[in-house]
Structures are given as structure tokens and as C-alpha cells.
Scaffold this motif. Structure first.
Motif, mmCIF file in Angstrom:
data_model
loop_
_atom_site.group_PDB
_atom_site.id
_atom_site.type_symbol
_atom_site.label_atom_id
_atom_site.label_comp_id
_atom_site.label_asym_id
_atom_site.label_seq_id
_atom_site.Cartn_x
_atom_site.Cartn_y
_atom_site.Cartn_z
ATOM 1 N N PHE A 93 13.302 0.943 -64.706
ATOM 2 C CA PHE A 93 12.768 -0.334 -65.184
ATOM 3 C C PHE A 93 12.975 -0.469 -66.690
ATOM 4 O O PHE A 93 13.399 -1.520 -67.186
ATOM 5 C CB PHE A 93 11.281 -0.438 -64.843
ATOM 6 C CG PHE A 93 10.671 -1.776 -65.155
ATOM 7 C CD1 PHE A 93 10.565 -2.747 -64.181
ATOM 8 C CD2 PHE A 93 10.203 -2.073 -66.437
ATOM 9 C CE1 PHE A 93 10.001 -3.995 -64.461
ATOM 10 C CE2 PHE A 93 9.650 -3.307 -66.733
ATOM 11 C CZ PHE A 93 9.545 -4.270 -65.742
ATOM 12 N N THR A 94 12.686 0.599 -67.426
ATOM 13 C CA THR A 94 12.842 0.559 -68.884
ATOM 14 C C THR A 94 14.302 0.417 -69.278
ATOM 15 O O THR A 94 14.644 -0.376 -70.171
ATOM 16 C CB THR A 94 12.247 1.831 -69.510
ATOM 17 O OG1 THR A 94 10.872 1.962 -69.108
ATOM 18 C CG2 THR A 94 12.313 1.771 -71.022
ATOM 19 N N PHE A 95 15.200 1.187 -68.614
ATOM 20 C CA PHE A 95 16.625 1.108 -68.938
ATOM 21 C C PHE A 95 17.162 -0.308 -68.740
ATOM 22 O O PHE A 95 17.837 -0.860 -69.604
ATOM 23 C CB PHE A 95 17.417 2.081 -68.069
ATOM 24 C CG PHE A 95 17.143 3.528 -68.343
ATOM 25 C CD1 PHE A 95 16.597 3.930 -69.551
ATOM 26 C CD2 PHE A 95 17.420 4.496 -67.394
ATOM 27 C CE1 PHE A 95 16.328 5.270 -69.811
ATOM 28 C CE2 PHE A 95 17.163 5.833 -67.641
ATOM 29 C CZ PHE A 95 16.612 6.221 -68.853
ATOM 30 N N ALA A 134 8.536 -9.295 -75.463
ATOM 31 C CA ALA A 134 9.503 -8.712 -74.528
ATOM 32 C C ALA A 134 9.259 -7.227 -74.300
ATOM 33 O O ALA A 134 9.608 -6.691 -73.239
ATOM 34 C CB ALA A 134 10.922 -8.930 -75.054
ATOM 35 N N ALA A 135 8.663 -6.547 -75.281
ATOM 36 C CA ALA A 135 8.429 -5.106 -75.149
ATOM 37 C C ALA A 135 7.192 -4.776 -74.327
ATOM 38 O O ALA A 135 7.005 -3.615 -73.927
ATOM 39 C CB ALA A 135 8.297 -4.474 -76.540
ATOM 40 N N LEU A 136 6.348 -5.766 -74.049
ATOM 41 C CA LEU A 136 5.075 -5.488 -73.373
ATOM 42 C C LEU A 136 5.227 -5.036 -71.914
ATOM 43 O O LEU A 136 4.533 -4.102 -71.492
ATOM 44 C CB LEU A 136 4.165 -6.716 -73.458
ATOM 45 C CG LEU A 136 3.618 -7.048 -74.845
ATOM 46 C CD1 LEU A 136 2.749 -8.306 -74.791
ATOM 47 C CD2 LEU A 136 2.822 -5.880 -75.415
ATOM 48 N N PRO A 137 6.080 -5.670 -71.070
ATOM 49 C CA PRO A 137 6.137 -5.268 -69.660
ATOM 50 C C PRO A 137 6.450 -3.791 -69.425
ATOM 51 O O PRO A 137 5.711 -3.127 -68.673
ATOM 52 C CB PRO A 137 7.221 -6.187 -69.074
ATOM 53 C CG PRO A 137 7.156 -7.404 -69.926
ATOM 54 C CD PRO A 137 6.860 -6.905 -71.301
ATOM 55 N N PRO A 138 7.502 -3.192 -70.037
ATOM 56 C CA PRO A 138 7.717 -1.761 -69.790
ATOM 57 C C PRO A 138 6.609 -0.882 -70.330
ATOM 58 O O PRO A 138 6.294 0.161 -69.739
ATOM 59 C CB PRO A 138 9.059 -1.475 -70.495
ATOM 60 C CG PRO A 138 9.272 -2.596 -71.431
ATOM 61 C CD PRO A 138 8.593 -3.779 -70.843
ATOM 62 N N LEU A 196 3.370 -1.720 -70.535
ATOM 63 C CA LEU A 196 2.260 -1.834 -69.582
ATOM 64 C C LEU A 196 2.546 -1.063 -68.303
ATOM 65 O O LEU A 196 1.654 -0.403 -67.747
ATOM 66 C CB LEU A 196 2.005 -3.311 -69.270
ATOM 67 C CG LEU A 196 1.476 -4.165 -70.431
ATOM 68 C CD1 LEU A 196 1.346 -5.632 -70.002
ATOM 69 C CD2 LEU A 196 0.128 -3.647 -70.925
ATOM 70 N N LEU A 197 3.803 -1.126 -67.822
ATOM 71 C CA LEU A 197 4.162 -0.383 -66.610
ATOM 72 C C LEU A 197 3.987 1.107 -66.819
ATOM 73 O O LEU A 197 3.507 1.827 -65.930
ATOM 74 C CB LEU A 197 5.605 -0.702 -66.212
ATOM 75 C CG LEU A 197 6.124 0.018 -64.964
ATOM 76 C CD1 LEU A 197 5.358 -0.439 -63.722
ATOM 77 C CD2 LEU A 197 7.610 -0.221 -64.776
ATOM 78 N N PHE A 198 4.368 1.596 -67.994
ATOM 79 C CA PHE A 198 4.212 3.025 -68.273
ATOM 80 C C PHE A 198 2.745 3.436 -68.229
ATOM 81 O O PHE A 198 2.393 4.462 -67.647
ATOM 82 C CB PHE A 198 4.815 3.371 -69.631
ATOM 83 C CG PHE A 198 4.506 4.778 -70.081
ATOM 84 C CD1 PHE A 198 5.192 5.852 -69.550
ATOM 85 C CD2 PHE A 198 3.502 5.018 -71.008
ATOM 86 C CE1 PHE A 198 4.896 7.147 -69.947
ATOM 87 C CE2 PHE A 198 3.206 6.303 -71.415
ATOM 88 C CZ PHE A 198 3.906 7.379 -70.882
ATOM 89 N N PHE A 199 1.867 2.636 -68.842
ATOM 90 C CA PHE A 199 0.457 3.000 -68.860
ATOM 91 C C PHE A 199 -0.165 2.900 -67.469
ATOM 92 O O PHE A 199 -1.048 3.683 -67.121
ATOM 93 C CB PHE A 199 -0.302 2.118 -69.852
ATOM 94 C CG PHE A 199 -0.129 2.537 -71.279
ATOM 95 C CD1 PHE A 199 -0.664 3.729 -71.733
ATOM 96 C CD2 PHE A 199 0.594 1.754 -72.169
ATOM 97 C CE1 PHE A 199 -0.500 4.129 -73.045
ATOM 98 C CE2 PHE A 199 0.764 2.139 -73.484
ATOM 99 C CZ PHE A 199 0.213 3.335 -73.925
#
Length: 283
Positions: A210-212, A257-261, A263-266
Motif C-alpha cells: 500500500f505504501t509503495f 496525501a501522506a495521511l492514508p498510509p 493511518l494504515l500503519f498505525f
């Protein structure tokens, strides 16, 4: 063979570690701090060259409101989800099947097939720009979300297969043999025995992919032209005006734009750490 833990080193080394670690952290965070400050500045600060100083005019609400109301950033974020989510599902799903085949079955070409998957990760993707673009034009997939998803799946599956194959090989094969003796089919073994055991690895792999894909800028600009399919990484450059550089909007859009990955990580933090450390110890 392994580095000595900090707790067991001498006093000079521990002191240097305690001093160097905060310094290295601040240096690493400087670009992020600059973007965060720019996202709440007024345009006058940027015109005056006040990039690193304390903002003289705070526009936190105004800048972020303008990003959502005056720019198509929501469309870009929606496109990023339309690209990233199917890619994660497709790449992880194919990797689970391939990893199960390579990790459980023993056949002559096992290592050869595995090396083909691994070898693709060592090819610089920049040299594939022209052939991939030509192929997308021939297949009618250029400038479409479907084309970007398919190519992301193709490029991510090699790494994902390498990841999953190694995890599946660490599983006790006695469980697989016992399931076969009980009359379970190979599909039932895969779905009911293997997948539940590698769930932490799946979560870790999903976060990585997802991050990549979410942060990809190269293929977003090579394979997409129009705003109808442009992901947020490629669309951020369009937030600048034609004649005026609106870096406060670009910075605010970058933070959003940086928030979704993040939040997914946390959300999947425990599973992510468990997946990365799975098999690190025995007993």
C-alpha cells in the motif's frame, strides 16, 4: 558477528549514541518540518523567502480549506485509492498462491521459478519506461486506472512472492501433511491451514505494498496524463498555478496525501511488527 547491544558498550559509546540519535532524528525530520510549516504559511512568507523561519501569517484553516475546495485533490485521492486497493489485493493474492506453490511443493524448477520472481526486483524500473508505455498504448490501457493497476500488480508480485514464499517455508510442514492425511484438498489446505498461520505476514505485506503504490510518482506520471485517472502523487504538481507558485497549497496537499498510509500503519501496527519478526526466534 552481530553488533553489540548499546547497553553492553562502554560509556563513551553510549554517550555518543544518546547525542547522535536526537541529532540524526532532527536532520531526518527537517524536510517534513519544513513542509508542515509551509502548509500553514501565507503566500507573503513564501514570496519573501521565509522558508525556514517561524510563519508571520498563519493560514492553517484557510490553506487546508482551499486545498479541498479550490483544487481537485479529493479526485486525486480517490484515484489513488482506486489504484492502490486493487493493487494490494491483486499482488498479495497472487503472491500467496505463488508463495504456497513454491514453499510447499518440491519440483525440479522450484528454485528456477523462484529466482525469476526475485530477479525481476533487481531490474531498474526506469529502463522499462519506454517499453511499458508502448505496451500500454498497444493494449489500450494508457491513461487509465485499469492499466496502472495491472502494471503495479505485475511489478509488485515479484517482491510479494519472495516475501510470502519465505514465510510459508518457515511453517511446520507437519500441519500440511496432517491435513492431507485427513483428506483435505490442496485448496482447503491453502485456505484453512496456511492463510490463518501467515496472517501477520499478510498484514505486513499489505502495509508495505500500500505504501509503495500510494507513494509512487514515476509510473503515475509515465502512464497517466489526464486528471480523470491521475493519482495524488502526480496530481500534487498541478496544485501550482500556471503563473504563480502556490507552494503553501502543494505543502498542504502533501500533508493530506501522506495521511492514508500513516493511518494504515498505525491501524495495523501490531500485525505489521508481528509479520516482520515472524520466525525471528525459535522455541
Amino acid at each position: 558477528m552481530f553488533p553489540t547491544p548499546i547497553e553492553r558498550t562502554g560509556l563513551p559509546v553510549r554517550t555518543l549514541y544518546r547525542v547522535a540519535l536526537p541529532v540524526a532524528l532532527v536532520v531526518w525530520l527537517l524536510p517534513l518540518i519544513a513542509v508542515a510549516l509551509t502548509s500553514v504559511r501565507g503566500p507573503a512568507d513564501i514570496v519573501a523567502g521565509n522558508y525556514w523561519g517561524w510563519p508571520t501569517q498563519w493560514q492553517t484553516v484557510a490553506n487546508y480549506t482551499e486545498v479541498f475546495t479550490q483544487t481537485p485533490v479529493l479526485r486525486y485521492i480517490g484515484n489513488s485509492f482506486l489504484v492502490t486497493v486493487p493493487t494490494v489485493i491483486g499482488a498479495v493474492g497472487l503472491a500467496c498462491l505463488a508463495g504456497f506453490a513454491l514453499g510447499v511443493y518440491r519440483f525440479k524448477a522450484n528454485l528456477l521459478v523462484f529466482f525469476i520472481f526475485v530477479g525481476g526486483n533487481f531490474v531498474p524500473f526506469q529502463i522499462l519506461m519506454v517499453p511499458v508505455r508502448d505496451l500500454s498504448l498497444q493494449l489500450g490501457l494508457y491513461d487509465s486506472i485499469t492499466g496502472l493497476v495491472l502494471f503495479h500488480i505485475a511489478f509488485q508480485t515479484g517482491f510479494c512472492t519472495f516475501f510470502m514464499r519465505n514465510f510459508i517455508r518457515e511453517l511446520p510442514m507437519e500441519l500440511v501433511e496432517a491435513a492431507r492425511l485427513e483428506g483435505a484438498t490442496e485448496w482447503q489446505i491453502f485456505r484453512r491451514v496456511v492463510l490463518p498461520l501467515v496472517r501477520p505476514a499478510l498484514a505486513a505485506l499489505a502495509v508495505l505494498v500500500f505504501t509503495f503504490v500510494w507513494n509512487d510518482y514515476f509510473w503515475a506520471t509515465v502512464l497517466i496524463q489526464g486528471e480523470h485517472a491521475m493519482p495524488v502523487t502526480g496530481g500534487l504538481k498541478a496544485l501550482n498555478g500556471a503563473w504563480v507558485s502556490q507552494w503553501h497549497l502543494v505543502s498542504a496537499g502533501s500533508i493530506v496525501a501522506a495521511l492514508p498510509p500513516v493511518l494504515l500503519f498505525f491501524v495495523l501496527q501490531k500485525q505489521f511488527v508481528a509479520g516482520l519478526t515472524m520466525g525471528a526466534t525459535k522455541g
